[in-house]
Design a protein around this motif. Structure first.
Motif, PDB file in Angstrom:
ATOM      1  N   LYS B  40       0.863  -1.190   0.000  1.00  0.00           N
ATOM      2  CA  LYS B  40       0.000   0.000   0.000  1.00  0.00           C
ATOM      3  C   LYS B  40       0.894   1.233   0.000  1.00  0.00           C
ATOM      4  CE  LYS B  40      -4.032   2.176   0.870  1.00  0.00           C
ATOM      5  NZ  LYS B  40      -3.939   3.152  -0.247  1.00  0.00           N
ATOM      6  N   LEU B  44      -2.332   6.349  -3.254  1.00  0.00           N
ATOM      7  CA  LEU B  44      -2.800   5.459  -4.323  1.00  0.00           C
ATOM      8  C   LEU B  44      -3.814   4.487  -3.722  1.00  0.00           C
ATOM      9  CD1 LEU B  44       0.576   4.768  -6.116  1.00  0.00           C
ATOM     10  CD2 LEU B  44      -1.253   6.273  -6.867  1.00  0.00           C
ATOM     11  N   PHE B  45      -4.926   4.300  -4.395  1.00  0.00           N
ATOM     12  CA  PHE B  45      -6.012   3.522  -3.810  1.00  0.00           C
ATOM     13  C   PHE B  45      -5.702   2.028  -3.752  1.00  0.00           C
ATOM     14  CE2 PHE B  45     -10.149   1.352  -3.927  1.00  0.00           C
ATOM     15  CZ  PHE B  45     -10.672   1.842  -2.748  1.00  0.00           C
ATOM     16  N   LEU B  46      -5.260   1.482  -4.872  1.00  0.00           N
ATOM     17  CA  LEU B  46      -5.021   0.037  -4.925  1.00  0.00           C
ATOM     18  C   LEU B  46      -3.588  -0.284  -4.518  1.00  0.00           C
ATOM     19  CD1 LEU B  46      -6.798  -0.778  -8.308  1.00  0.00           C
ATOM     20  CD2 LEU B  46      -7.647  -1.313  -6.017  1.00  0.00           C
ATOM     21  N   ARG B  47      -3.427  -1.451  -3.922  1.00  0.00           N
ATOM     22  CA  ARG B  47      -2.083  -1.929  -3.610  1.00  0.00           C
ATOM     23  C   ARG B  47      -1.353  -2.293  -4.890  1.00  0.00           C
ATOM     24  NH1 ARG B  47      -1.451  -3.985   1.816  1.00  0.00           N
ATOM     25  NH2 ARG B  47      -3.264  -3.330   2.996  1.00  0.00           N
ATOM     26  N   ARG B  48      -0.023  -2.368  -4.794  1.00  0.00           N
ATOM     27  CA  ARG B  48       0.796  -2.743  -5.948  1.00  0.00           C
ATOM     28  C   ARG B  48       1.417  -4.109  -5.708  1.00  0.00           C
ATOM     29  NH1 ARG B  48      -1.714   1.262  -7.326  1.00  0.00           N
ATOM     30  NH2 ARG B  48      -0.941   2.871  -8.725  1.00  0.00           N
ATOM     31  N   VAL B  67       8.300   2.341 -13.538  1.00  0.00           N
ATOM     32  CA  VAL B  67       7.694   2.614 -14.842  1.00  0.00           C
ATOM     33  C   VAL B  67       6.373   3.373 -14.741  1.00  0.00           C
ATOM     34  CG1 VAL B  67       8.730   0.793 -16.225  1.00  0.00           C
ATOM     35  CG2 VAL B  67       6.750   0.258 -14.816  1.00  0.00           C
ATOM     36  N   GLU B  69       3.112   5.230 -11.989  1.00  0.00           N
ATOM     37  CA  GLU B  69       2.938   6.156 -10.879  1.00  0.00           C
ATOM     38  C   GLU B  69       3.347   5.525  -9.538  1.00  0.00           C
ATOM     39  OE1 GLU B  69      -1.084   7.532 -10.734  1.00  0.00           O
ATOM     40  OE2 GLU B  69      -0.638   9.032  -9.210  1.00  0.00           O
ATOM     41  N   LEU B  86       0.885  -6.940   2.241  1.00  0.00           N
ATOM     42  CA  LEU B  86       0.318  -8.292   2.313  1.00  0.00           C
ATOM     43  C   LEU B  86       1.345  -9.218   1.671  1.00  0.00           C
ATOM     44  CD1 LEU B  86      -3.322  -7.616   1.005  1.00  0.00           C
ATOM     45  CD2 LEU B  86      -2.628  -7.928   3.373  1.00  0.00           C
ATOM     46  N   ARG B 207      -3.217  -6.933 -14.265  1.00  0.00           N
ATOM     47  CA  ARG B 207      -3.745  -5.779 -13.527  1.00  0.00           C
ATOM     48  C   ARG B 207      -4.700  -6.340 -12.490  1.00  0.00           C
ATOM     49  NH1 ARG B 207      -3.660  -0.347 -15.229  1.00  0.00           N
ATOM     50  NH2 ARG B 207      -2.531  -0.099 -17.182  1.00  0.00           N
ATOM     51  N   GLY B 209      -7.090  -6.116  -8.871  1.00  0.00           N
ATOM     52  CA  GLY B 209      -7.804  -5.242  -7.957  1.00  0.00           C
ATOM     53  C   GLY B 209      -7.290  -5.500  -6.558  1.00  0.00           C
ATOM     54  N   CYS B 210      -7.739  -6.625  -5.976  1.00  0.00           N
ATOM     55  CA  CYS B 210      -7.400  -6.898  -4.577  1.00  0.00           C
ATOM     56  C   CYS B 210      -6.069  -7.618  -4.415  1.00  0.00           C
ATOM     57  CB  CYS B 210      -8.515  -7.712  -3.936  1.00  0.00           C
ATOM     58  SG  CYS B 210      -8.793  -9.312  -4.708  1.00  0.00           S
ATOM     59  N   GLY B 217     -10.949  -9.538 -10.693  1.00  0.00           N
ATOM     60  CA  GLY B 217     -10.419  -8.567 -11.647  1.00  0.00           C
ATOM     61  C   GLY B 217      -9.415  -9.171 -12.621  1.00  0.00           C
ATOM     62  N   CYS B 218      -8.806 -10.309 -12.262  1.00  0.00           N
ATOM     63  CA  CYS B 218      -7.718 -10.845 -13.092  1.00  0.00           C
ATOM     64  C   CYS B 218      -7.994 -12.262 -13.566  1.00  0.00           C
ATOM     65  CB  CYS B 218      -6.398 -10.769 -12.331  1.00  0.00           C
ATOM     66  SG  CYS B 218      -6.391 -11.694 -10.771  1.00  0.00           S
TER      67      CYS B 218
END
Lengths: 305, 243
Positions: B40, B44-48, B67, B69, B86, B207, B209-210, B217-218
């Motif tokens: 987190k 930025l809203f979503l985790r990377r 590469v 944001e 996580l 890409r 989501g969670c 999402g994937c």
């Protein structure tokens, strides 16, 4: 000791916190993080009559204060949900559930709702009317009062359990849709679904989402959702489940003051899998801070005269 | 599972745009090479999600390329910064079918999860060959670390500035191996699938989501049904992938 109990059409919930459909799956992944029996209940993954793969990927795009999704109602279909997912959920969730249902014709809604209505684990049905109607040029059921009335009436005719209609915010007048649902016999209203949006990849110069557009959710939509709950509360007598961008205990209280009897938490679950537990844990202190003893008494408290 | 606080111990440049991130904290939930961690970041809203390069009792190592944001923001964070992470997400590589001399093929950042896989294979008494492809010598990272583990390392660069000039698949065609494991861009995956002589495992990017299996999402279609890259993957077997 504050009282967090609320009720929806006679169904008593320990607290008003309900993970929203599509952000919580069948709860299993979250049960790996915490005991989800602390929730009021949860609204499990939207179910359709037939199995759906959903949209191609990418299905997710980030945006300021939230995200877009275009998952496209991926689900295994109502019969599989009843045969496999409901028994599975029973293993880690002992309370009744909200069954969220979608359809692409009135008949599909009716068939799927009638089957789920018979299940003892289902506490109420939440009918998502944001889907396009294949018999009406793809026009969403939720964008026209007459179509919303028809689907509500038809579902009510086959269900014994409370039927809540989940409204789309992508309309000119959400109040007229809510009233049409109430007139057709809806036991309650859920709002809001996601706001339609899009993002473009600057390098590729193409939409990020394979579906081009997707639904915007997250903290950025909270004031829009709050305004709509406020307006709908003034126009209908049935209970409202308020949702849209809720991510902390203060948001819960604000949404209830606008008119919600309970709330759903959506996108926040994806960014922080523990968020609903955190909200439930912090809610008593926030209630005390604002002098609230009985949470259920504040519903609509921001309306005067 | 829970989100845990990790402290940045190192966040330094390892190659062109590539950074090595050392995070200290409780890594006990990581149990398999090929798993990932999601971080987190403020604002930025979503985790990377990031592939885990290696882990030990005091933390974990990640390599990332600045590469977008999120990764650009991450590259500016100083040592000592605390992050919510996580860990131990996803289903990683299975070493059971590897045979005695598996081939590990990494394309660019795809070298990252192969490192802990290589370490595990060597610990199991196997003799892995590591084949890494980069755009040029300025992009190479981890190759010395693979050599230190005791693996044979072959480097390919697109421009010939280091090792073999050309793609990893040019070299792969002439190698003998008992099984393969790969991570990298999908174009490379398709080329590998066309010439591979054995079964193998591919680690996919998506890409998300969670990142923990809830949002769908994937999801991708496979010969064994719908799979969520984040939960049922990111590693999929060659035999189940629909190209």
């Amino acid at each position: 000791m504050v009282n967090m109990k609320v009720s929806l059409s006679g169904w008593q919930l320990d607290n008003p916190i309900i993970p929203a459909s599509g952000t919580f799956g069948y709860g299993k992944e979250f049960a790996e993080f915490y005991d989800i029996n602390c929730l009021g209940t949860f609204s499990f993954k939207g179910t359709t009559l037939n199995e759906r793969f959903g949209n191609p990927t990418p299905r997710i795009a980030e945006c300021p204060a939230g995200m877009l999704n275009a998952v496209g109602l991926q689900n295994p279909g109502v019969e599989h949900v009843i045969a496999h997912e409901l028994p599975e959920m029973k293993k880690y969730f002992s309370k009744k559930l909200i069954a969220n249902v979608s359809g692409f014709s009135v008949e599909e809604y009716v068939k799927a709702c009638a089957l789920l209505d018979r299940e003892e684990q289902v506490g109420l049905l939440e009918v998502n009317i944001s889907c396009p109607n294949v018999h009406n040029g793809g026009m969403s059921f939720g964008t026209e009062p007459k179509a919303a009335y028809e689907v509500t009436k038809a579902v009510k005719a086959v269900c014994k359990k409370p039927v809540y209609i989940k409204l789309s915010p992508n309309v000119t007048d959400i109040v007229s849709i809510a009233k049409a649902c109430e007139d057709a016999g809806a036991d309650g209203i859920s709002l809001i679904n996601t706001l339609m949006g899009m993002r473009i990849d600057l390098k590729a110069r193409r939409p990020i989402l394979a579906n081009t557009t997707g639904g915007y959710s997250g903290p950025g939509v909270f004031p829009v959702a709050l305004r709509m709950v406020y307006q709908v509360y003034e126009a209908v007598k049935v209970p409202i489940i308020g949702m849209g961008g809720i991510s902390r205990a203060e948001d819960v209280i604000e949404m209830m003051l606008a008119g919600a009897s309970a709330v759903e938490v959506g996108a926040a679950n994806l960014a922080d899998p523990m968020i609903c537990k955190k909200i439930i844990d912090t809610l008593p202190a926030v209630m005390e801070k604002y002098g609230i003893d009985n949470l259920s008494e504040i519903t609509g408290g921001a309306h005067h005269g | 599972m829970e989100d845990k606080i990790f402290k940045i111990k190192e966040n330094s440049q390892a190659a062109r745009d590539v950074y090595h991130l050392r995070l200290e904290g409780d890594s006990s939930e990581i149990n398999c090479p090929g798993q990932f961690a999601s971080i987190k970041l403020d604002g930025l809203f979503l985790r990377r999600p990031f592939s885990i390069c290696s882990w030990d009792e005091s933390g974990l190592d990640i390599y990332y390329k600045a590469v977008g944001e999120g990764t650009a923001k991450l590259s500016t964070l100083p040592v000592g910064t605390e992050l919510s992470v996580l860990t131990g997400l996803g289903k990683g590589y299975d070493t059971a079918p590897s045979g005695d001399n598996p081939l590990l093929i990494g394309g660019g950042m795809g070298a990252t999860p192969l490192y802990c896989l290589c370490r595990k294979l060597i610990a199991e008494g196997k003799r892995p060959t590591v084949l890494l492809g980069f755009a040029s010598d300025k992009d190479i990272f981890l190759s010395d670390e693979f050599k230190t583990l005791g693996a044979d390392v072959i480097i390919c660069t697109d421009d010939g500035s280091c090792g073999h000039k050309g793609f990893v698949t040019d070299v792969m065609a002439g190698l003998d191996y008992s099984y393969f494991y790969t991570c990298g861009p999908e174009g490379m995956f398709r080329a590998i699938d066309r010439i591979a002589k054995t079964e193998g495992q591919f680690s996919f990017e998506a890409r998300m989501g969670c990142g923990f299996g809830a949002c769908m999402g994937c999801t991708c279609k496979t010969h064994k049904g719908n799979k969520r890259i984040c939960k049922d993957g990111p590693v999929l077997e060659r035999s189940e992938i629909i190209w």
